[in-house]
Scaffold this motif. Structure first.
Motif, mmCIF file in Angstrom:
data_model
loop_
_atom_site.group_PDB
_atom_site.id
_atom_site.type_symbol
_atom_site.label_atom_id
_atom_site.label_comp_id
_atom_site.label_asym_id
_atom_site.label_seq_id
_atom_site.Cartn_x
_atom_site.Cartn_y
_atom_site.Cartn_z
ATOM 1 N N ASP A 120 -6.004 -5.907 -2.812
ATOM 2 C CA ASP A 120 -4.869 -5.277 -2.150
ATOM 3 C C ASP A 120 -4.230 -4.209 -3.038
ATOM 4 O O ASP A 120 -3.817 -3.164 -2.549
ATOM 5 C CB ASP A 120 -3.832 -6.326 -1.760
ATOM 6 N N VAL A 121 -4.148 -4.459 -4.329
ATOM 7 C CA VAL A 121 -3.575 -3.475 -5.249
ATOM 8 C C VAL A 121 -4.475 -2.244 -5.305
ATOM 9 O O VAL A 121 -3.995 -1.110 -5.246
ATOM 10 C CB VAL A 121 -3.385 -4.083 -6.655
ATOM 11 N N ASP A 122 -5.779 -2.447 -5.390
ATOM 12 C CA ASP A 122 -6.705 -1.317 -5.407
ATOM 13 C C ASP A 122 -6.627 -0.525 -4.106
ATOM 14 O O ASP A 122 -6.655 0.705 -4.122
ATOM 15 C CB ASP A 122 -8.140 -1.800 -5.611
ATOM 16 N N LYS A 123 -6.518 -1.240 -3.005
ATOM 17 C CA LYS A 123 -6.402 -0.573 -1.714
ATOM 18 C C LYS A 123 -5.094 0.210 -1.633
ATOM 19 O O LYS A 123 -5.050 1.321 -1.109
ATOM 20 C CB LYS A 123 -6.470 -1.612 -0.588
ATOM 21 N N GLY A 124 -4.028 -0.341 -2.180
ATOM 22 C CA GLY A 124 -2.742 0.352 -2.201
ATOM 23 C C GLY A 124 -2.798 1.628 -3.025
ATOM 24 O O GLY A 124 -2.270 2.663 -2.622
ATOM 25 N N VAL B 93 -4.766 4.221 -0.999
ATOM 26 C CA VAL B 93 -3.970 4.777 0.100
ATOM 27 C C VAL B 93 -2.920 5.741 -0.443
ATOM 28 O O VAL B 93 -2.717 6.829 0.107
ATOM 29 C CB VAL B 93 -3.329 3.642 0.926
ATOM 30 N N ALA B 94 -2.267 5.375 -1.534
ATOM 31 C CA ALA B 94 -1.266 6.257 -2.133
ATOM 32 C C ALA B 94 -1.905 7.554 -2.624
ATOM 33 O O ALA B 94 -1.344 8.646 -2.449
ATOM 34 C CB ALA B 94 -0.573 5.536 -3.292
ATOM 35 N N PHE B 95 -3.092 7.464 -3.209
ATOM 36 C CA PHE B 95 -3.793 8.658 -3.671
ATOM 37 C C PHE B 95 -4.143 9.568 -2.504
ATOM 38 O O PHE B 95 -3.966 10.787 -2.578
ATOM 39 C CB PHE B 95 -5.063 8.251 -4.430
ATOM 40 N N VAL B 96 -4.627 9.005 -1.418
ATOM 41 C CA VAL B 96 -4.992 9.810 -0.246
ATOM 42 C C VAL B 96 -3.749 10.465 0.352
ATOM 43 O O VAL B 96 -3.782 11.640 0.731
ATOM 44 C CB VAL B 96 -5.733 8.937 0.798
#
Length: 55
Positions: free
Chosen positions: A11-15, A18-21
């Motif tokens: 979840d942290v990696d996905k967050g 998403v923030a980078f995108v």
């Protein structure tokens, strides 16, 4: 308890992804806006502080 930590790491990696995108899309939107502004009126968008005025 051992299964909770890998799912939270995902979840942290996905967050972060998403923030980078989102930041990338925001940056590209600002760059497109500035380029369109420059193409529409290149003389107004260019810096006039270094150019001496002739009038």
């Amino acid at each position: 308890m051992e299964e909770a930590s890998p799912s939270s790491a995902i979840d942290v990696d996905k967050g972060f992804a998403v923030a980078f995108v989102v930041l990338l899309i925001l940056f590209l939107t600002v760059m497109v806006y500035r380029c369109v502004k420059l193409v529409q009126n290149p003389y107004e968008a260019s810096s006039t502080t270094t150019d001496p005025s002739l009038s």
